[in-house]
Design a protein around this motif. Structure first.
Motif, short mmCIF file in Angstrom:
data_model
loop_
_atom_site.label_atom_id
_atom_site.label_comp_id
_atom_site.label_asym_id
_atom_site.label_seq_id
_atom_site.Cartn_x
_atom_site.Cartn_y
_atom_site.Cartn_z
N GLY A 76 41.28 44.87 53.63
CA GLY A 76 42.10 43.73 54.03
C GLY A 76 43.53 43.73 53.54
N LEU A 77 43.89 44.67 52.66
CA LEU A 77 45.24 44.65 52.10
C LEU A 77 46.30 45.03 53.13
N ARG A 78 46.01 46.00 53.99
CA ARG A 78 46.98 46.36 55.03
C ARG A 78 47.27 45.17 55.93
N GLU A 79 46.22 44.40 56.23
CA GLU A 79 46.38 43.23 57.08
C GLU A 79 47.26 42.18 56.41
N ILE A 80 47.08 42.01 55.09
CA ILE A 80 47.91 41.06 54.35
C ILE A 80 49.38 41.51 54.40
N ILE A 81 49.62 42.80 54.22
CA ILE A 81 50.98 43.34 54.25
C ILE A 81 51.65 43.06 55.59
N LEU A 82 50.87 43.17 56.66
CA LEU A 82 51.40 42.99 58.01
C LEU A 82 51.62 41.52 58.36
N ARG A 83 50.71 40.64 57.91
CA ARG A 83 50.79 39.25 58.37
C ARG A 83 51.56 38.33 57.43
N SER A 84 51.73 38.72 56.18
CA SER A 84 52.38 37.83 55.23
C SER A 84 53.89 37.80 55.43
N SER A 85 54.47 36.64 55.19
CA SER A 85 55.93 36.49 55.24
C SER A 85 56.51 36.31 53.84
N ASP A 86 55.65 36.40 52.83
CA ASP A 86 56.07 36.20 51.44
C ASP A 86 56.24 37.55 50.76
N ASP A 87 57.46 37.83 50.28
CA ASP A 87 57.76 39.14 49.69
C ASP A 87 56.89 39.44 48.48
N GLU A 88 56.63 38.42 47.66
CA GLU A 88 55.82 38.65 46.46
C GLU A 88 54.38 39.00 46.82
N THR A 89 53.85 38.33 47.84
CA THR A 89 52.48 38.63 48.30
C THR A 89 52.40 40.05 48.86
N ILE A 90 53.41 40.41 49.65
CA ILE A 90 53.45 41.78 50.21
C ILE A 90 53.56 42.80 49.09
N CYS A 91 54.38 42.48 48.10
CA CYS A 91 54.54 43.36 46.94
C CYS A 91 53.19 43.57 46.24
N GLY A 92 52.48 42.47 45.98
CA GLY A 92 51.20 42.56 45.28
C GLY A 92 50.15 43.30 46.07
N ALA A 93 50.09 43.05 47.38
CA ALA A 93 49.11 43.74 48.22
C ALA A 93 49.42 45.23 48.32
N SER A 94 50.70 45.56 48.45
CA SER A 94 51.11 46.98 48.50
C SER A 94 50.79 47.68 47.18
N TYR A 95 51.03 46.98 46.10
CA TYR A 95 50.75 47.50 44.76
C TYR A 95 49.26 47.81 44.60
N ASN A 96 48.40 46.85 44.96
CA ASN A 96 46.96 47.06 44.82
C ASN A 96 46.44 48.14 45.77
N LEU A 97 47.00 48.18 46.98
CA LEU A 97 46.58 49.22 47.92
C LEU A 97 46.96 50.59 47.38
N SER A 98 48.13 50.69 46.78
CA SER A 98 48.56 51.96 46.19
C SER A 98 47.61 52.40 45.08
N ILE A 99 47.24 51.46 44.21
CA ILE A 99 46.30 51.79 43.13
C ILE A 99 44.98 52.29 43.69
N SER A 100 44.46 51.56 44.70
CA SER A 100 43.17 51.92 45.29
C SER A 100 43.22 53.31 45.92
N LEU A 101 44.29 53.59 46.65
CA LEU A 101 44.44 54.90 47.29
C LEU A 101 44.56 56.01 46.25
N ARG A 102 45.29 55.72 45.17
CA ARG A 102 45.41 56.72 44.09
C ARG A 102 44.04 57.03 43.50
N ARG A 103 43.26 55.99 43.26
CA ARG A 103 41.93 56.18 42.67
C ARG A 103 40.99 56.92 43.61
N MET A 104 41.26 56.83 44.91
CA MET A 104 40.44 57.56 45.89
C MET A 104 41.00 58.95 46.17
#
Length: 281
Positions: A76-104
């Motif tokens: 669901g993080l990619r969807e949050i990045i696409l639909r959110s209009s809040d920069d901080e929310t996009i930042c947080g979702a991108s950050y968590n997605l990056s961590i998850s992808l790194r761990r995978m």
């Protein structure tokens, strides 16, 4: 007026639940953090606040990352990045997605989202997020064995942390540990140990179990490399006991390996075999 009065407690409740969840997360109480973030998500949905729903989902993602559930964390993080209009929310979702992808093990994609998070943090002018993103990029470089670049990112992050109006001791401690471990990987074990011990002192005062466990593990590794085997074993056992009590699976595995190696160097075949058998299982 009546509508405003009805909405206000719900909004406060979301903020309070979120703050309490973040506090539990910092202390390493993952079960409590997960419960509080789930409650904040329910509250956001009841309020009909879409951006709060996005924030709650991103916070839940953080818990799943800490639990080692990386695929679940990424949902669901990619969807949050696409639909959110809040920069901080996009930042947080991108950050968590990056961590998850790194761990995978998906390092190029992880770096793409780390850069996106950093761009948003810079647009916000938020020192906290900028420091977190530098730390994240340091972690990605570290797992790819680009140690000089990794150390550079960690030091940039620490420099930003020290510029914050109020020092975030928890984040400073994480960076001290990361810098110390990176120095150890470069073979600078004594210098690295100084940084990790500094980190351990802070997180012990803050009672952050996960960070205490990680510092003890890193010190065990450093002292093993210096052949100070009694200290290495002491810190290794401390890390293992805490990891087992709190369910930190990755650290448990690493401690079995470290303690097996330490006992091999000590000539204790029985204990060596015990830890390597546990690791194999």
């Amino acid at each position: 007026m009546a509508m405003g009065q009805n909405r206000r407690p719900a909004s406060q409740s979301f903020s309070r639940l979120t703050s309490s969840g973040c506090a539990a997360l910092r202390k390493g109480d993952l079960d409590l953090a997960l419960t509080l973030f789930e409650q904040s998500l329910s509250r956001a949905r009841q309020d009909g606040q879409e951006e709060n729903v996005n924030k709650a989902l991103s916070n839940l993602s953080t818990c799943h990352i800490e639990l080692g559930e990386y695929e679940k964390a990424a949902e669901g993080l990619r969807e949050i990045i696409l639909r959110s209009s809040d920069d901080e929310t996009i930042c947080g979702a991108s950050y968590n997605l990056s961590i998850s992808l790194r761990r995978m093990g998906k390092h190029p994609k992880a770096f793409v989202y780390a850069r996106k998070a950093f761009e948003k943090s810079r647009a916000l002018g938020n020192l906290n997020w900028m420091a977190r993103c530098h730390n994240l990029m340091g972690n990605i470089y570290l797992v790819q064995s680009h140690l000089d670049k990794s150390l550079q990112e960690y030091r940039k992050a620490l420099e930003l942390r020290l510029k914050e109006p109020e020092m975030n001791r928890f984040s400073v401690a994480i960076l001290e540990d990361n810098i110390g471990y990176c120095l150890m990987l470069q073979g600078k074990y004594a210098e690295g140990i100084v940084h990790v011990r500094e980190s351990l002192g802070i997180v012990t005062e803050l009672d952050s179990k996960k960070c205490i466990c990680e510092c003890a593990h890193d010190l065990s590794f450093g002292y093993m490399q210096l052949r100070k085997l009694d200290k290495a074993e002491s810190f290794g056992k401390k890390a293992l006991a805490l990891a087992e009590s709190e369910g930190y699976k990755e650290i448990i595995k690493n401690c079995y390996y470290l303690l097996g190696e330490i006992n091999y160097l000590n000539g204790n075949e029985e204990q060596r075999d015990y830890y390597f058998y546990q690791l194999q299982n």
